[in-house]
Design a protein around this motif. Structure first.
Motif, PDB file in Angstrom:
ATOM      1  N   MET A   1       0.819  -1.178   0.000  1.00 45.57           N
ATOM      2  CA  MET A   1       0.000   0.000   0.000  1.00 45.57           C
ATOM      3  C   MET A   1       0.876   1.260   0.000  1.00 45.57           C
ATOM      4  SD  MET A   1      -3.306   1.124   2.257  1.00 45.57           S
ATOM      5  CE  MET A   1      -2.648   0.896   3.849  1.00 45.57           C
ATOM      6  N   ARG A   2       1.989   1.194   0.686  1.00 44.54           N
ATOM      7  CA  ARG A   2       2.868   2.360   0.748  1.00 44.54           C
ATOM      8  C   ARG A   2       3.302   2.803  -0.645  1.00 44.54           C
ATOM      9  NH1 ARG A   2       7.586   2.784   5.074  1.00 44.54           N
ATOM     10  NH2 ARG A   2       5.729   2.617   6.312  1.00 44.54           N
ATOM     11  N   ARG A   3       3.677   1.826  -1.482  1.00 47.32           N
ATOM     12  CA  ARG A   3       4.095   2.159  -2.850  1.00 47.32           C
ATOM     13  C   ARG A   3       2.952   2.765  -3.659  1.00 47.32           C
ATOM     14  NH1 ARG A   3       5.867  -3.074  -4.838  1.00 47.32           N
ATOM     15  NH2 ARG A   3       5.931  -3.467  -2.648  1.00 47.32           N
ATOM     16  N   GLU A   4       1.777   2.179  -3.519  1.00 44.96           N
ATOM     17  CA  GLU A   4       0.634   2.624  -4.309  1.00 44.96           C
ATOM     18  C   GLU A   4       0.174   4.037  -3.936  1.00 44.96           C
ATOM     19  OE1 GLU A   4       0.722  -0.361  -2.799  1.00 44.96           O
ATOM     20  OE2 GLU A   4       0.814  -1.714  -4.499  1.00 44.96           O
ATOM     21  N   THR A   5       0.418   4.439  -2.712  1.00 49.52           N
ATOM     22  CA  THR A   5      -0.050   5.758  -2.262  1.00 49.52           C
ATOM     23  C   THR A   5       1.076   6.782  -2.122  1.00 49.52           C
ATOM     24  OG1 THR A   5       0.112   5.117   0.075  1.00 49.52           O
ATOM     25  CG2 THR A   5      -2.014   4.734  -1.029  1.00 49.52           C
ATOM     26  N   ALA A   6       2.283   6.412  -2.489  1.00 49.90           N
ATOM     27  CA  ALA A   6       3.443   7.296  -2.299  1.00 49.90           C
ATOM     28  C   ALA A   6       3.274   8.630  -3.017  1.00 49.90           C
ATOM     29  CB  ALA A   6       4.720   6.604  -2.758  1.00 49.90           C
ATOM     30  N   ASP A   7       2.794   8.620  -4.251  1.00 53.90           N
ATOM     31  CA  ASP A   7       2.626   9.878  -4.992  1.00 53.90           C
ATOM     32  C   ASP A   7       1.587  10.780  -4.337  1.00 53.90           C
ATOM     33  OD1 ASP A   7       4.552   9.070  -6.797  1.00 53.90           O
ATOM     34  OD2 ASP A   7       3.096   8.444  -8.330  1.00 53.90           O
ATOM     35  N   ALA A   8       0.501  10.196  -3.877  1.00 57.02           N
ATOM     36  CA  ALA A   8      -0.542  10.987  -3.208  1.00 57.02           C
ATOM     37  C   ALA A   8      -0.011  11.594  -1.917  1.00 57.02           C
ATOM     38  CB  ALA A   8      -1.772  10.129  -2.929  1.00 57.02           C
ATOM     39  N   HIS A   9       0.765  10.818  -1.175  1.00 59.29           N
ATOM     40  CA  HIS A   9       1.346  11.342   0.071  1.00 59.29           C
ATOM     41  C   HIS A   9       2.353  12.451  -0.214  1.00 59.29           C
ATOM     42  CE1 HIS A   9      -0.276   8.695   3.218  1.00 59.29           C
ATOM     43  NE2 HIS A   9      -0.454   7.853   2.208  1.00 59.29           N
ATOM     44  N   ALA A  10       3.155  12.283  -1.238  1.00 66.44           N
ATOM     45  CA  ALA A  10       4.130  13.315  -1.599  1.00 66.44           C
ATOM     46  C   ALA A  10       3.428  14.601  -2.011  1.00 66.44           C
ATOM     47  CB  ALA A  10       5.039  12.817  -2.722  1.00 66.44           C
ATOM     48  N   ALA A  11       2.345  14.486  -2.770  1.00 68.66           N
ATOM     49  CA  ALA A  11       1.593  15.674  -3.193  1.00 68.66           C
ATOM     50  C   ALA A  11       0.961  16.366  -1.994  1.00 68.66           C
ATOM     51  CB  ALA A  11       0.521  15.279  -4.211  1.00 68.66           C
ATOM     52  N   THR A  12       0.441  15.578  -1.069  1.00 67.17           N
ATOM     53  CA  THR A  12      -0.149  16.148   0.150  1.00 67.17           C
ATOM     54  C   THR A  12       0.911  16.864   0.969  1.00 67.17           C
ATOM     55  OG1 THR A  12      -1.848  14.433   0.194  1.00 67.17           O
ATOM     56  CG2 THR A  12      -1.425  15.592   2.259  1.00 67.17           C
ATOM     57  N   ASP A  13       2.060  16.226   1.147  1.00 66.80           N
ATOM     58  CA  ASP A  13       3.154  16.852   1.895  1.00 66.80           C
ATOM     59  C   ASP A  13       3.606  18.149   1.236  1.00 66.80           C
ATOM     60  OD1 ASP A  13       3.098  14.802   3.723  1.00 66.80           O
ATOM     61  OD2 ASP A  13       4.841  13.753   2.885  1.00 66.80           O
ATOM     62  N   GLU A  14       3.664  18.144  -0.088  1.00 61.62           N
ATOM     63  CA  GLU A  14       4.071  19.347  -0.826  1.00 61.62           C
ATOM     64  C   GLU A  14       3.081  20.491  -0.578  1.00 61.62           C
ATOM     65  OE1 GLU A  14       5.928  22.082  -3.256  1.00 61.62           O
ATOM     66  OE2 GLU A  14       6.731  20.160  -2.581  1.00 61.62           O
ATOM     67  N   ARG A  15       1.811  20.190  -0.663  1.00 61.58           N
ATOM     68  CA  ARG A  15       0.792  21.245  -0.482  1.00 61.58           C
ATOM     69  C   ARG A  15       0.764  21.766   0.941  1.00 61.58           C
ATOM     70  NH1 ARG A  15      -4.198  19.256  -4.277  1.00 61.58           N
ATOM     71  NH2 ARG A  15      -3.084  19.568  -6.218  1.00 61.58           N
ATOM     72  N   PHE A  16       0.772  20.852   1.916  1.00 60.86           N
ATOM     73  CA  PHE A  16       0.749  21.307   3.304  1.00 60.86           C
ATOM     74  C   PHE A  16       2.044  22.000   3.679  1.00 60.86           C
ATOM     75  CE2 PHE A  16      -2.757  18.199   4.041  1.00 60.86           C
ATOM     76  CZ  PHE A  16      -3.680  19.121   4.488  1.00 60.86           C
ATOM     77  N   GLY A  17       3.143  21.601   3.059  1.00 56.69           N
ATOM     78  CA  GLY A  17       4.427  22.219   3.335  1.00 56.69           C
ATOM     79  C   GLY A  17       4.503  23.669   2.902  1.00 56.69           C
ATOM     80  N   GLN A  18       3.616  24.071   2.000  1.00 57.06           N
ATOM     81  CA  GLN A  18       3.593  25.458   1.533  1.00 57.06           C
ATOM     82  C   GLN A  18       2.818  26.372   2.473  1.00 57.06           C
ATOM     83  OE1 GLN A  18       2.161  25.468  -2.515  1.00 57.06           O
ATOM     84  NE2 GLN A  18       3.704  24.003  -3.161  1.00 57.06           N
ATOM     85  N   LEU A  19       2.073  25.785   3.404  1.00 49.80           N
ATOM     86  CA  LEU A  19       1.281  26.591   4.324  1.00 49.80           C
ATOM     87  C   LEU A  19       2.148  27.116   5.460  1.00 49.80           C
ATOM     88  CD1 LEU A  19      -1.929  24.392   4.661  1.00 49.80           C
ATOM     89  CD2 LEU A  19      -1.614  26.422   3.236  1.00 49.80           C
ATOM     90  N   ASP A  20       1.855  28.320   5.871  1.00 51.77           N
ATOM     91  CA  ASP A  20       2.487  28.898   7.055  1.00 51.77           C
ATOM     92  C   ASP A  20       1.395  28.969   8.119  1.00 51.77           C
ATOM     93  OD1 ASP A  20       3.639  30.394   9.054  1.00 51.77           O
ATOM     94  OD2 ASP A  20       4.210  32.071   7.758  1.00 51.77           O
ATOM     95  N   VAL A  21       1.352  27.950   8.989  1.00 52.69           N
ATOM     96  CA  VAL A  21       0.256  27.869   9.957  1.00 52.69           C
ATOM     97  C   VAL A  21       0.313  28.961  11.022  1.00 52.69           C
ATOM     98  CG1 VAL A  21      -0.208  25.426   9.565  1.00 52.69           C
ATOM     99  CG2 VAL A  21       1.426  26.100  11.329  1.00 52.69           C
ATOM    100  N   ALA A  22       1.345  29.800  10.986  1.00 59.86           N
ATOM    101  CA  ALA A  22       1.375  30.965  11.853  1.00 59.86           C
ATOM    102  C   ALA A  22       0.448  32.061  11.317  1.00 59.86           C
ATOM    103  CB  ALA A  22       2.795  31.494  11.999  1.00 59.86           C
ATOM    104  N   LYS A  23       0.050  31.925  10.044  1.00 59.73           N
ATOM    105  CA  LYS A  23      -0.885  32.869   9.414  1.00 59.73           C
ATOM    106  C   LYS A  23      -2.296  32.304   9.528  1.00 59.73           C
ATOM    107  CE  LYS A  23       2.468  34.524   6.042  1.00 59.73           C
ATOM    108  NZ  LYS A  23       2.810  34.598   4.619  1.00 59.73           N
ATOM    109  N   ALA A  24      -3.230  33.133   9.937  1.00 65.42           N
ATOM    110  CA  ALA A  24      -4.600  32.686  10.192  1.00 65.42           C
ATOM    111  C   ALA A  24      -5.242  32.021   8.977  1.00 65.42           C
ATOM    112  CB  ALA A  24      -5.457  33.860  10.663  1.00 65.42           C
ATOM    113  N   ASP A  25      -5.074  32.594   7.791  1.00 66.20           N
ATOM    114  CA  ASP A  25      -5.696  32.019   6.594  1.00 66.20           C
ATOM    115  C   ASP A  25      -5.117  30.635   6.264  1.00 66.20           C
ATOM    116  OD1 ASP A  25      -7.350  34.220   6.291  1.00 66.20           O
ATOM    117  OD2 ASP A  25      -6.126  35.135   4.710  1.00 66.20           O
ATOM    118  N   ASP A  26      -3.807  30.493   6.381  1.00 66.86           N
ATOM    119  CA  ASP A  26      -3.183  29.199   6.115  1.00 66.86           C
ATOM    120  C   ASP A  26      -3.592  28.172   7.165  1.00 66.86           C
ATOM    121  OD1 ASP A  26      -1.958  30.295   3.911  1.00 66.86           O
ATOM    122  OD2 ASP A  26       0.084  29.984   4.617  1.00 66.86           O
TER     123      ASP A  26
END
Length: 69
Positions: A1-26
């Motif tokens: 399962m890890r292999r099959e979902t690796a791309d989805a997890h990487a995309a999720t990490d990329e998107r969440f990694g762009q957020l600055d949770v110190a900012k209210a909107d993010d």
């Protein structure tokens, strides 16, 4: 399962990694995404028989919804 979902997890990490949770909107986007995912998972888990053996940790979706208000 890890292999099959690796791309989805990487995309999720990329998107969440762009957020600055110190900012209210993010932070609101972060909470909203987690609320959506948690709500779906909790709904699916609640449909399973209690004998599945998963711990009863209590629903998190209502707590996330409260944070979004």
């Amino acid at each position: 399962m890890r292999r099959e979902t690796a791309d989805a997890h990487a995309a999720t990490d990329e998107r969440f990694g762009q957020l600055d949770v110190a900012k209210a909107d993010d932070y609101a986007l972060f909470l909203a995404a987690h609320h959506a995912a948690t709500s779906a998972v909790e709904a699916a888990l609640s449909a399973l028989p209690a004998t599945v053996g998963l711990p009863d940790y209590g629903p998190a979706a209502p707590l996330l919804a409260a944070d979004l208000r």
